[in-house]
Design an enzyme around this catalytic site. Sequence first.
Site, PDB file in Angstrom:
ATOM      1  N   SER A  62       0.898  -1.097  -0.053  1.00 31.69           N
ATOM      2  CA  SER A  62      -0.031  -0.026   0.054  1.00 31.69           C
ATOM      3  C   SER A  62       0.858   1.348  -0.124  1.00 31.69           C
ATOM      4  CB  SER A  62      -0.945   0.150   1.378  1.00 31.69           C
ATOM      5  OG  SER A  62      -1.635  -1.271   1.354  1.00 31.69           O
TER       6      SER A  62
HETATM    7  N1  SAH Z   1      -1.037  -4.923   4.129  1.00 36.65           N
HETATM    8  C1  SAH Z   1      -0.015  -5.120   2.875  1.00 36.65           C
HETATM    9  C2  SAH Z   1      -0.895  -4.599   1.599  1.00 36.65           C
HETATM   10  C3  SAH Z   1      -1.133  -5.803   0.798  1.00 36.65           C
HETATM   11  S1  SAH Z   1      -2.445  -5.827  -0.639  1.00 36.65           S
HETATM   12  C4  SAH Z   1       1.220  -4.543   2.958  1.00 36.65           C
HETATM   13  O1  SAH Z   1       1.543  -3.546   3.819  1.00 36.65           O
HETATM   14  O2  SAH Z   1       2.064  -4.767   2.184  1.00 36.65           O
HETATM   15  C5  SAH Z   1      -3.574  -6.759   0.088  1.00 36.65           C
HETATM   16  C6  SAH Z   1      -3.303  -8.232   0.216  1.00 36.65           C
HETATM   17  O3  SAH Z   1      -4.343  -9.102   0.705  1.00 36.65           O
HETATM   18  C7  SAH Z   1      -2.607  -9.070  -0.803  1.00 36.65           C
HETATM   19  O4  SAH Z   1      -1.366  -9.811  -0.600  1.00 36.65           O
HETATM   20  C8  SAH Z   1      -3.529 -10.234  -0.992  1.00 36.65           C
HETATM   21  O5  SAH Z   1      -3.205 -11.376  -1.601  1.00 36.65           O
HETATM   22  C9  SAH Z   1      -4.281 -10.392   0.197  1.00 36.65           C
HETATM   23  N2  SAH Z   1      -5.738 -11.165   0.441  1.00 36.65           N
HETATM   24  C10 SAH Z   1      -6.749 -10.735  -0.501  1.00 36.65           C
HETATM   25  N3  SAH Z   1      -7.845 -11.422   0.162  1.00 36.65           N
HETATM   26  C11 SAH Z   1      -7.411 -12.187   1.202  1.00 36.65           C
HETATM   27  C12 SAH Z   1      -8.039 -13.018   2.055  1.00 36.65           C
HETATM   28  N4  SAH Z   1      -9.298 -13.328   2.105  1.00 36.65           N
HETATM   29  N5  SAH Z   1      -7.317 -13.399   3.034  1.00 36.65           N
HETATM   30  C13 SAH Z   1      -5.894 -13.005   3.560  1.00 36.65           C
HETATM   31  N6  SAH Z   1      -5.239 -12.131   2.440  1.00 36.65           N
HETATM   32  C14 SAH Z   1      -6.030 -11.680   1.353  1.00 36.65           C
END
Ligand code: SAH
Length: 218
Positions: A62
Amino acid sequence: MNRQYQDARNQLIDSLRTRGIVNEQVLQAMLQVPREHFVSKPFKQRAYEDVALPIDKHQTISQPFTVARMTELLEPKPGDSILEIGTGSGYQAAILAEMGAKVYTIERHFELYNEARRVLKDIYPDKPIQCRFGDGTIGWAEFAPFQGIIVTAGAPEIPESLLKQLAIGGHCIIPVGNERSQVMHCIIREDEQSFADYPLEDVSFVPLIGKQGWSGDQ
Ligand code: SAH
């Protein structure tokens, strides 16, 4: 530490202040966490630009402003148990740990889970961060209730399971909308039965995929 990164990090924090982030604990945590460790190699030079960057599996780390804003809304206090859905790179989890929270973070892509766990262990061998591989839309009942829940992927609706696992007085920060654009919501559990739901600004996140999210195989 690399001087070039240090200067860039200071500048980023100044710009977050200018953009309206006021919580000093959030800004201090962002001054401490080396974001360059959470971005993939080709993007390391851009680690302190205020932009989202690609990580593996077509996901993103993000934008720093978004991380700061969501963390400010979450209001984690030292010792709070915080559940994060969507570990991704692990950067948001690192910020929460830096603020003294006990962090429980779930990721549905095994490769991302594995890499984030490795980086977090490396940087914070002694901090209470637990990573889990699986579907975060059903929460993590074993460690509930959580004083805060932060969902870093866009949901079609607010997963019931997560609300059930929120402590009274706790905040759940979650983007809700369609697969391309969402509205950030801050939900506060007022008592056993009632929740106050504050819709805030428009945002755009990768989709939350799971039992109480979108179906799909991205
Ligand atoms: N918080 C992260 C942002 C990651 S983007 C950071 O600081 O880098 C969002 C993430 O959510 C992705 O890696 C995606 O694979 C994950 N995601 C999507 N649906 C999900 C679910 N149901 N359970 C766990 N992770 C999920």
